[in-house]
Structures are given as structure tokens and as C-alpha cells.
Design a protein around this motif. Sequence first.
Motif, short mmCIF file in Angstrom:
data_model
loop_
_atom_site.label_atom_id
_atom_site.label_comp_id
_atom_site.label_asym_id
_atom_site.label_seq_id
_atom_site.Cartn_x
_atom_site.Cartn_y
_atom_site.Cartn_z
N ILE A 52 0.85 -1.19 0.00
CA ILE A 52 0.00 0.00 0.00
C ILE A 52 0.89 1.24 0.00
N GLU A 53 0.80 2.01 -1.06
CA GLU A 53 1.56 3.26 -1.16
C GLU A 53 0.58 4.39 -1.34
N ALA A 54 0.84 5.50 -0.66
CA ALA A 54 -0.07 6.64 -0.73
C ALA A 54 0.70 7.94 -0.62
N VAL A 55 0.08 8.98 -1.13
CA VAL A 55 0.56 10.35 -0.94
C VAL A 55 -0.42 10.99 0.04
N VAL A 56 0.11 11.46 1.15
CA VAL A 56 -0.71 12.08 2.18
C VAL A 56 -0.31 13.55 2.26
N ARG A 57 -1.27 14.41 1.94
CA ARG A 57 -1.05 15.85 2.04
C ARG A 57 -1.65 16.32 3.36
N VAL A 58 -0.90 17.14 4.09
CA VAL A 58 -1.33 17.56 5.42
C VAL A 58 -1.23 19.07 5.53
N ARG A 59 -2.30 19.68 6.00
CA ARG A 59 -2.31 21.11 6.31
C ARG A 59 -2.15 21.21 7.83
N VAL A 60 -0.91 21.31 8.27
CA VAL A 60 -0.60 21.31 9.69
C VAL A 60 -0.83 22.70 10.28
N ARG A 61 -1.48 22.72 11.44
CA ARG A 61 -1.64 23.99 12.15
C ARG A 61 -0.26 24.47 12.56
N SER A 62 0.03 25.75 12.40
CA SER A 62 1.39 26.26 12.58
C SER A 62 1.99 25.92 13.94
N LEU A 63 1.22 25.97 15.00
CA LEU A 63 1.77 25.65 16.31
C LEU A 63 2.08 24.17 16.46
N ARG A 111 6.79 13.57 15.51
CA ARG A 111 5.97 12.37 15.72
C ARG A 111 5.49 11.70 14.44
N VAL A 112 5.45 12.43 13.33
CA VAL A 112 4.92 11.86 12.10
C VAL A 112 6.01 11.72 11.03
N VAL A 113 6.72 12.79 10.76
CA VAL A 113 7.72 12.78 9.69
C VAL A 113 8.79 11.72 9.93
N VAL A 114 9.09 11.43 11.18
CA VAL A 114 10.16 10.48 11.52
C VAL A 114 9.73 9.02 11.43
N LEU A 115 8.45 8.74 11.23
CA LEU A 115 7.98 7.36 11.20
C LEU A 115 8.57 6.58 10.03
N PRO A 116 8.86 5.30 10.22
CA PRO A 116 9.53 4.53 9.17
C PRO A 116 8.69 4.35 7.90
N GLN A 117 7.37 4.46 7.99
CA GLN A 117 6.57 4.30 6.77
C GLN A 117 6.61 5.54 5.87
N VAL A 118 7.20 6.63 6.35
CA VAL A 118 7.34 7.85 5.54
C VAL A 118 8.61 7.73 4.70
N GLU A 168 -4.81 3.68 7.30
CA GLU A 168 -5.84 4.40 8.04
C GLU A 168 -5.30 4.89 9.40
N ALA A 169 -4.57 4.03 10.10
CA ALA A 169 -4.00 4.42 11.39
C ALA A 169 -2.99 5.55 11.22
N PHE A 170 -2.18 5.48 10.15
CA PHE A 170 -1.21 6.55 9.88
C PHE A 170 -1.93 7.87 9.64
N VAL A 171 -2.98 7.84 8.81
CA VAL A 171 -3.72 9.07 8.50
C VAL A 171 -4.39 9.62 9.76
N GLU A 172 -4.92 8.75 10.58
CA GLU A 172 -5.53 9.22 11.83
C GLU A 172 -4.51 9.92 12.72
N LEU A 173 -3.29 9.40 12.77
CA LEU A 173 -2.24 10.07 13.53
C LEU A 173 -1.93 11.44 12.93
N ALA A 174 -1.79 11.50 11.61
CA ALA A 174 -1.49 12.78 10.95
C ALA A 174 -2.61 13.78 11.19
N GLN A 175 -3.85 13.31 11.27
CA GLN A 175 -4.99 14.21 11.46
C GLN A 175 -5.00 14.87 12.83
N LYS A 176 -4.21 14.38 13.76
CA LYS A 176 -4.08 15.04 15.06
C LYS A 176 -3.42 16.42 14.92
N TYR A 177 -2.74 16.62 13.79
CA TYR A 177 -1.98 17.86 13.60
C TYR A 177 -2.56 18.76 12.53
#
Length: 157
Positions: free
Chosen positions: A65-76, A84-91, A116-125
Motif C-alpha cells: 500500500i503506497e499513498a501520498v498524504v497531504r497535510v495542512r498542519v496547524r502552525s503551532l 511524531r509523524v515525519v520520523v515514522l519509518p513508513q514515511v 488508516e492508522a497513519f492518516v488518523e495520527l497525521a490528522q491530530k496535527y
Amino acid sequence: MELDEVDWKLIGLLQEDGRLTFAELGRRVSLSAPATTERVRRLEQLGVIVGYRAVVDVRRLGLPIEAVVRVRVRSLDTPRFRERVVVLPQVLDADHVTGDDCWVLRVVCPSTGDLEAFVELAQKYGDTTTSRVFSSPVRNRAIGRETSCAVGEVPRS
């Protein structure tokens, strides 16, 4: 920094196969092995060549499973997102970009549940948009002198 035709040929050959010996590289560019070694070392010292690596097929490693995940991170949240996300081995790739999104991540996972779990983690930000990769007709294209051509311009031989 001025690179000549031999430098460009060496760069191209090493991008195709980073395991070529200096003797084989020299044969292909009509230089002696010591002269070739000196050229390659100079390109490394200049920072043109920054490393060598093996290219692997992630599907054969159990990551279909390969995906492109675009994230609009809140500046803070940017520092925490990096930690917590960029360093994960699946990135596999992480680009901090301009535009509507802040980050574009290329990720691999063993299953859609893991994605799905990865995206849910990214959605925290911040907000995410996820696109599954069907195929990649261009991946890790070698950089050559012709790369600097304007669109539509015919490269010089």
C-alpha cells in the motif's frame, strides 16, 4: 560550479548504477581509473554526489500500500508533527511545501488498516488528503545536463 561533459557522464553513470568500479567508470568515459577516482571524489567534495544507496521494491518487502498524504498542519503543531509523524519509518519522502497543504508525504504500509492508522495520527496535527498510488511511471529519474532545459526546448547532444 562548472561541470564538464565528463563530470555529467560520471553523474549519469553513477545514478544508473552506483556500484560501478572506478575502472569500469573510467572505461565508459575514456579516463584512467585514478583520474576517474579523482573526478568522483571531487564531485563528492563539492556536494554534487551526496551518497549511494540501494533501490528496493517495497511490495516485495510486504508493503503493497503506497499513498501520498497531504497535510495542512496547524502552525503551532509543526514541531510536534516533525517529531511524531515525519520520523515514522513508513514515511519514504516528506516535503514541506507552499500552497494549501504544508506537507506532502509519500508513505508505504502493509495494509489499508495501517494506512488508516497513519492518516488518523497525521490528522491530530491538521487536515489531510490521502491519495493511493496506482503506479509510478517516473520514479527516481536521473538528473542530467538536459534537466536544466526549458520546457519544450530540445536538449543539445
